[in-house]
Design a protein around this motif. Structure first.
Motif, PDB file in Angstrom:
ATOM      1  N   ILE A  47       0.868  -1.176   0.000  1.00 55.50           N
ATOM      2  CA  ILE A  47       0.000   0.000   0.000  1.00 55.50           C
ATOM      3  C   ILE A  47       0.905   1.226   0.000  1.00 55.50           C
ATOM      4  O   ILE A  47       1.742   1.390   0.896  1.00 55.50           O
ATOM      5  N   THR A  48       0.715   2.078  -0.996  1.00 48.29           N
ATOM      6  CA  THR A  48       1.626   3.213  -1.185  1.00 48.29           C
ATOM      7  C   THR A  48       0.952   4.571  -1.032  1.00 48.29           C
ATOM      8  O   THR A  48       1.628   5.593  -1.087  1.00 48.29           O
ATOM      9  N   LYS A  49      -0.367   4.595  -0.837  1.00 47.14           N
ATOM     10  CA  LYS A  49      -1.075   5.869  -0.713  1.00 47.14           C
ATOM     11  C   LYS A  49      -2.120   5.751   0.391  1.00 47.14           C
ATOM     12  O   LYS A  49      -3.105   5.028   0.233  1.00 47.14           O
ATOM     13  N   ASP A  73      -2.125  13.248   4.707  1.00 49.69           N
ATOM     14  CA  ASP A  73      -1.472  12.202   3.925  1.00 49.69           C
ATOM     15  C   ASP A  73      -0.521  11.481   4.876  1.00 49.69           C
ATOM     16  O   ASP A  73       0.494  12.039   5.295  1.00 49.69           O
ATOM     17  N   CYS A 104       5.337   4.829   3.965  1.00 53.61           N
ATOM     18  CA  CYS A 104       4.887   3.895   2.930  1.00 53.61           C
ATOM     19  C   CYS A 104       6.085   3.392   2.132  1.00 53.61           C
ATOM     20  O   CYS A 104       7.100   4.093   2.059  1.00 53.61           O
ATOM     21  N   ALA A 143      -7.247   4.355   1.689  1.00 51.82           N
ATOM     22  CA  ALA A 143      -6.146   3.887   0.840  1.00 51.82           C
ATOM     23  C   ALA A 143      -6.578   4.146  -0.597  1.00 51.82           C
ATOM     24  O   ALA A 143      -7.701   3.771  -0.984  1.00 51.82           O
ATOM     25  N   TYR A 144      -5.723   4.816  -1.335  1.00 54.51           N
ATOM     26  CA  TYR A 144      -6.029   5.174  -2.730  1.00 54.51           C
ATOM     27  C   TYR A 144      -7.349   5.936  -2.820  1.00 54.51           C
ATOM     28  O   TYR A 144      -8.163   5.690  -3.698  1.00 54.51           O
ATOM     29  N   ASP A 145      -7.551   6.853  -1.860  1.00 51.22           N
ATOM     30  CA  ASP A 145      -8.716   7.746  -1.789  1.00 51.22           C
ATOM     31  C   ASP A 145     -10.049   7.031  -1.607  1.00 51.22           C
ATOM     32  O   ASP A 145     -11.110   7.591  -1.887  1.00 51.22           O
TER      33      ASP A 145
END
Length: 159
Positions: A47-49, A73, A104, A143-145
């Protein structure tokens, strides 16, 4: 005797294909030592965002916003913790009890173990004093908006 008492904890996964709570509970060892623990299994790593909305609510004819409601963020925050003083105050509650202490990407399950009432009491009296009352601390995890989970801890602060 001044104290903080945990009343309830609610962990809700909003997308069980993305993540789910393996456990989420309060434990009372004796009259003075209580803690909560939780584990989130992540199914789509890395998970990067990640974004987090955190809010503190005080009970006054229902739970009403009290002082803080911040969206940030999480990946950027964990790279530069001093950039968000309010988020840092709340992050310091659980940093030592969790594996959520790096930026992240997250490629592992998230664990928070044995966060005690003593930590809450210390932070709500010595670090930044709050008035007595019933509170709810709530976090929305994106996660990812996409809103993936909600965490709520209800507690009372006296003394």
């Amino acid at each position: 005797m001044p104290e903080v008492e945990f009343k309830n904890i609610i962990c809700t996964s909003l997308d069980k294909t993305f993540s789910d709570f393996e456990y989420c509970f309060l434990k009372s060892i004796n009259r003075t030592y209580k803690y909560f623990s939780l584990k989130v299994n992540l199914f789509k790593v890395p998970i990067t965002k990640v974004k987090i909305n955190l809010g503190l609510y005080k009970r006054l004819n229902g739970y009403k916003p009290f002082l803080y409601n911040v969206t940030l963020d999480a990946c950027k925050f964990l790279k530069n913790k001093k950039s968000q003083p309010v988020a840092l105050y709340f992050y310091e509650f659980f940093r030592s009890f969790s594996n959520m202490n790096h930026s992240c990407p997250y490629d592992h399950d998230l664990v928070l173990e044995k966060l005690s009432t003593e930590i809450f009491y210390h932070r709500f009296t010595k670090i930044l004093p709050f008035p007595d009352g019933d509170y709810m601390f709530q976090m929305y995890w994106f996660a990812y908006d996409i809103n993936r989970a909600v965490f709520q801890i209800y507690f009372t602060k006296e003394g």
